[in-house]
Each structure stands twice: as structure tokens, then as C-alpha cells.
Design a protein around this motif. Structure first.
Motif, PDB file in Angstrom:
ATOM      1  N   VAL A 146      33.949  47.440  48.808  1.00 48.43           N
ATOM      2  CA  VAL A 146      33.605  46.859  47.508  1.00 48.43           C
ATOM      3  C   VAL A 146      34.771  46.994  46.521  1.00 48.43           C
ATOM      4  CG1 VAL A 146      32.059  47.084  45.513  1.00 48.43           C
ATOM      5  CG2 VAL A 146      31.122  47.092  47.832  1.00 48.43           C
ATOM      6  N   VAL A 147      35.446  48.130  46.509  1.00 42.93           N
ATOM      7  CA  VAL A 147      36.592  48.317  45.610  1.00 42.93           C
ATOM      8  C   VAL A 147      37.701  47.329  45.951  1.00 42.93           C
ATOM      9  CG1 VAL A 147      38.457  49.918  44.993  1.00 42.93           C
ATOM     10  CG2 VAL A 147      36.092  50.708  44.989  1.00 42.93           C
ATOM     11  N   LEU A 148      38.000  47.171  47.238  1.00 45.57           N
ATOM     12  CA  LEU A 148      39.043  46.223  47.640  1.00 45.57           C
ATOM     13  C   LEU A 148      38.660  44.787  47.315  1.00 45.57           C
ATOM     14  CD1 LEU A 148      40.170  47.744  51.063  1.00 45.57           C
ATOM     15  CD2 LEU A 148      41.384  47.819  48.869  1.00 45.57           C
ATOM     16  N   TYR A 149      37.398  44.458  47.522  1.00 45.86           N
ATOM     17  CA  TYR A 149      36.920  43.104  47.211  1.00 45.86           C
ATOM     18  C   TYR A 149      37.007  42.859  45.709  1.00 45.86           C
ATOM     19  CZ  TYR A 149      34.147  38.942  48.477  1.00 45.86           C
ATOM     20  OH  TYR A 149      33.708  37.668  48.726  1.00 45.86           O
ATOM     21  N   ALA A 150      36.618  43.846  44.921  1.00 45.03           N
ATOM     22  CA  ALA A 150      36.701  43.709  43.458  1.00 45.03           C
ATOM     23  C   ALA A 150      38.155  43.560  43.009  1.00 45.03           C
ATOM     24  CB  ALA A 150      36.050  44.907  42.781  1.00 45.03           C
ATOM     25  N   ALA A 151      39.060  44.315  43.616  1.00 45.07           N
ATOM     26  CA  ALA A 151      40.483  44.204  43.270  1.00 45.07           C
ATOM     27  C   ALA A 151      41.002  42.802  43.589  1.00 45.07           C
ATOM     28  CB  ALA A 151      41.291  45.265  44.015  1.00 45.07           C
ATOM     29  N   PHE A 152      40.586  42.269  44.742  1.00 48.28           N
ATOM     30  CA  PHE A 152      40.983  40.904  45.093  1.00 48.28           C
ATOM     31  C   PHE A 152      40.429  39.902  44.081  1.00 48.28           C
ATOM     32  CE2 PHE A 152      39.778  36.846  46.954  1.00 48.28           C
ATOM     33  CZ  PHE A 152      41.033  36.342  47.233  1.00 48.28           C
ATOM     34  N   GLU A 153      39.151  40.052  43.698  1.00 46.93           N
ATOM     35  CA  GLU A 153      38.540  39.138  42.737  1.00 46.93           C
ATOM     36  C   GLU A 153      39.271  39.185  41.394  1.00 46.93           C
ATOM     37  OE1 GLU A 153      36.184  36.813  43.047  1.00 46.93           O
ATOM     38  OE2 GLU A 153      35.906  37.233  45.160  1.00 46.93           O
ATOM     39  N   LEU A 154      39.641  40.388  40.965  1.00 45.49           N
ATOM     40  CA  LEU A 154      40.382  40.518  39.708  1.00 45.49           C
ATOM     41  C   LEU A 154      41.741  39.832  39.822  1.00 45.49           C
ATOM     42  CD1 LEU A 154      40.568  41.643  36.847  1.00 45.49           C
ATOM     43  CD2 LEU A 154      41.434  43.775  37.833  1.00 45.49           C
ATOM     44  N   TYR A 155      42.451  40.097  40.900  1.00 45.24           N
ATOM     45  CA  TYR A 155      43.749  39.460  41.128  1.00 45.24           C
ATOM     46  C   TYR A 155      43.603  37.938  41.154  1.00 45.24           C
ATOM     47  CZ  TYR A 155      47.719  37.612  43.695  1.00 45.24           C
ATOM     48  OH  TYR A 155      48.800  36.841  44.080  1.00 45.24           O
ATOM     49  N   ALA A 156      42.638  37.441  41.927  1.00 38.78           N
ATOM     50  CA  ALA A 156      42.443  35.998  42.045  1.00 38.78           C
ATOM     51  C   ALA A 156      42.047  35.377  40.711  1.00 38.78           C
ATOM     52  CB  ALA A 156      41.389  35.698  43.112  1.00 38.78           C
ATOM     53  N   GLY A 157      41.239  36.071  39.936  1.00 35.39           N
ATOM     54  CA  GLY A 157      40.827  35.556  38.632  1.00 35.39           C
ATOM     55  C   GLY A 157      41.981  35.483  37.647  1.00 35.39           C
ATOM     56  N   VAL A 158      42.798  36.526  37.623  1.00 38.44           N
ATOM     57  CA  VAL A 158      43.917  36.573  36.678  1.00 38.44           C
ATOM     58  C   VAL A 158      44.999  35.572  37.061  1.00 38.44           C
ATOM     59  CG1 VAL A 158      45.806  38.038  35.843  1.00 38.44           C
ATOM     60  CG2 VAL A 158      43.484  38.948  35.940  1.00 38.44           C
ATOM     61  N   THR A 159      45.276  35.433  38.357  1.00 37.29           N
ATOM     62  CA  THR A 159      46.361  34.547  38.799  1.00 37.29           C
ATOM     63  C   THR A 159      45.916  33.105  39.013  1.00 37.29           C
ATOM     64  OG1 THR A 159      45.970  35.058  41.132  1.00 37.29           O
ATOM     65  CG2 THR A 159      47.566  36.451  39.934  1.00 37.29           C
ATOM     66  N   GLY A 160      44.608  32.870  39.026  1.00 37.25           N
ATOM     67  CA  GLY A 160      44.122  31.513  39.271  1.00 37.25           C
ATOM     68  C   GLY A 160      44.106  31.144  40.743  1.00 37.25           C
ATOM     69  N   THR A 161      44.226  32.143  41.610  1.00 39.45           N
ATOM     70  CA  THR A 161      44.164  31.917  43.049  1.00 39.45           C
ATOM     71  C   THR A 161      42.759  31.448  43.415  1.00 39.45           C
ATOM     72  OG1 THR A 161      45.760  33.702  43.339  1.00 39.45           O
ATOM     73  CG2 THR A 161      44.527  33.032  45.295  1.00 39.45           C
ATOM     74  N   LEU A 162      42.673  30.561  44.384  1.00 39.78           N
ATOM     75  CA  LEU A 162      41.393  29.996  44.806  1.00 39.78           C
ATOM     76  C   LEU A 162      40.660  29.370  43.625  1.00 39.78           C
ATOM     77  CD1 LEU A 162      40.146  32.799  47.226  1.00 39.78           C
ATOM     78  CD2 LEU A 162      41.185  30.617  47.853  1.00 39.78           C
ATOM     79  N   ALA A 163      41.308  28.418  42.992  1.00 39.69           N
ATOM     80  CA  ALA A 163      40.719  27.724  41.848  1.00 39.69           C
ATOM     81  C   ALA A 163      39.368  27.136  42.240  1.00 39.69           C
ATOM     82  CB  ALA A 163      41.661  26.622  41.371  1.00 39.69           C
ATOM     83  N   GLY A 164      38.464  27.117  41.307  1.00 39.41           N
ATOM     84  CA  GLY A 164      37.127  26.593  41.559  1.00 39.41           C
ATOM     85  C   GLY A 164      36.133  27.673  41.946  1.00 39.41           C
ATOM     86  N   VAL A 165      36.601  28.916  42.064  1.00 40.90           N
ATOM     87  CA  VAL A 165      35.731  30.057  42.367  1.00 40.90           C
ATOM     88  C   VAL A 165      35.597  30.886  41.100  1.00 40.90           C
ATOM     89  CG1 VAL A 165      35.445  32.140  43.762  1.00 40.90           C
ATOM     90  CG2 VAL A 165      36.443  30.078  44.784  1.00 40.90           C
ATOM     91  N   ALA A 166      34.384  31.281  40.774  1.00 38.13           N
ATOM     92  CA  ALA A 166      34.120  32.036  39.543  1.00 38.13           C
ATOM     93  C   ALA A 166      34.365  33.530  39.774  1.00 38.13           C
ATOM     94  CB  ALA A 166      32.700  31.782  39.069  1.00 38.13           C
ATOM     95  N   HIS A 167      35.630  33.899  39.897  1.00 36.77           N
ATOM     96  CA  HIS A 167      35.993  35.283  40.209  1.00 36.77           C
ATOM     97  C   HIS A 167      35.472  36.274  39.166  1.00 36.77           C
ATOM     98  CE1 HIS A 167      38.526  33.897  43.447  1.00 36.77           C
ATOM     99  NE2 HIS A 167      39.115  33.055  42.617  1.00 36.77           N
TER     100      HIS A 167
END
Length: 191
Positions: A146-167
Motif C-alpha cells: 500500500v505504501v509503494l502504491y501510494a507513492a506511485f500514485e503521488l508521483y503519477a499525480g504530480v508528474t501527470g503520468t498516466l493522464a486520465g487517471v484520478a491519482h
């Protein structure tokens, strides 16, 4: 294992997806989560969690609800489990409303916020359980997963990675799940 809330969530999401496939624009316009000032209505913080963007989106979310929800509901009881899911959905919607106020006004749909709340609860209640990453297939203790998944979601949200996903909605749902459990495992049934 009696899990009426989990079964209701699965049935409701599938039924609404079938309805949505018959009238997609009407449901999205009225029931997706729109940004404040762009078509937002208060009921959308709940209704958006029952809409999905595709069959794959629905399938992934419902697989997660089925996988984690049955055991959580059995352990927590149906009322507390429903509270967990509802608070997670509301926290996800609130976080998404803040996040989209800084970007393009697009609607948000999906049960992912509720699912992330379930993941947080699962990690707290079952800290020694292993969850398997898909790529690469590595088993990890639930809290680390869960911690790793949350870190990925934060990274993806801040960088705009995987646009169209509500990180950020995912992260909001996770926080909602943590708030409901408050880091405690006491008071729940053990099997």
C-alpha cells in the motif's frame, strides 16, 4: 462468509454500468463528479463512484472490491465496512475536487477511491498478508504494498503520468480508509 454490502456494491456497479452503456452521456453529465462551477452537484460525490469509463475500469475496480471487501466486511461487520467504503468515496471526491481546481475541468468516475480505502484497511487489519505485484510478480507485505502504491500514485499525480487517471482521488480514498480505522485493529471479529 456473509458479505451483503460487498455483494450490493458489486451488483449496483455492474447494473449501473449496463445502464450507462445504454445512455452514457446523460448519466455522465448528471452523475459524474464535475469540478466546482463546471456542472458540479452535491450528489455527484457519491454517484460518480458507481460510474465507470470502460468495462476494464469496472472489472479492475470490482475485482478489488471483491478481493478485499469480502474479508474486510466479514472482519469489520457490515455497518463498519459500509462506513469505511462511504468515507473513502467521500474523501476521494473531496480530494479530486481540490485537485481538478488546478487543471482542466473534466468529470471523474469510478469506484477506485472506495477501493483504495479498502486497501488501506486491509493493510492495517492484515499486516502480515502478502499481496502480489503484477509487474514484476513480487509478493509484498500488505502495508508495504500500500505504501509503494501510494507513492506511485503521488508521483503519477504530480508528474501527470498516466493522464486520465484520478491519482489524487485514489490518495484521498486511501486517507479516508486510514481515518476510519485510525490505525487500530481492536474491536473487530477474528476468524
Amino acid at each position: 462468509m456473509k458479505t451483503p454490502v460487498t455483494l450490493f456494491l458489486l451488483a449496483a456497479n455492474i447494473a449501473i454500468f449496463l445502464l450507462q452503456s445504454q445512455a452514457p452521456d446523460g448519466l455522465l453529465r448528471l452523475y459524474a463528479l464535475w469540478p466546482l462551477g463546471e456542472g458540479f452537484q452535491p450528489w455527484q460525490v457519491i454517484t460518480s463512484a458507481f460510474l465507470h469509463g470502460s468495462l476494464l475500469h469496472l472489472a479492475v475496480n470490482m475485482l478489488g472490491v471483491w478481493t478485499f471487501g469480502r474479508e474486510l466486511e466479514s472482519t469489520m461487520g457490515s455497518a463498519r465496512y459500509l462506513q469505511l467504503y462511504t468515507v473513502s468515496v467521500l474523501a476521494a471526491a473531496a480530494t479530486q475536487l481540490v485537485a481538478v481546481s488546478f487543471g482542466k475541468p473534466v468529470p471523474t468516475v469510478g469506484a477506485s477511491g472506495g477501493l483504495f480505502g479498502l486497501l488501506a484497511a486491509y493493510a492495517i487489519l492484515f499486516p502480515h498478508r502478502k499481496l502480489l505485484l503484477l509487474f514484476p510478480p513480487i509478493p509484498l507485505p500488505a502495508p508495504l504494498f500500500v505504501v509503494l502504491y501510494a507513492a506511485f500514485e503521488l508521483y503519477a499525480g504530480v508528474t501527470g503520468t498516466l493522464a486520465g487517471v484520478a491519482h489524487f482521488a485514489h490518495l484521498g480514498g486511501l486517507v479516508g480508509g486510514l481515518l476510519v480505522l485510525g490505525g487500530r485493529r481492536k474491536g473487530f471479529r477474528r476468524r
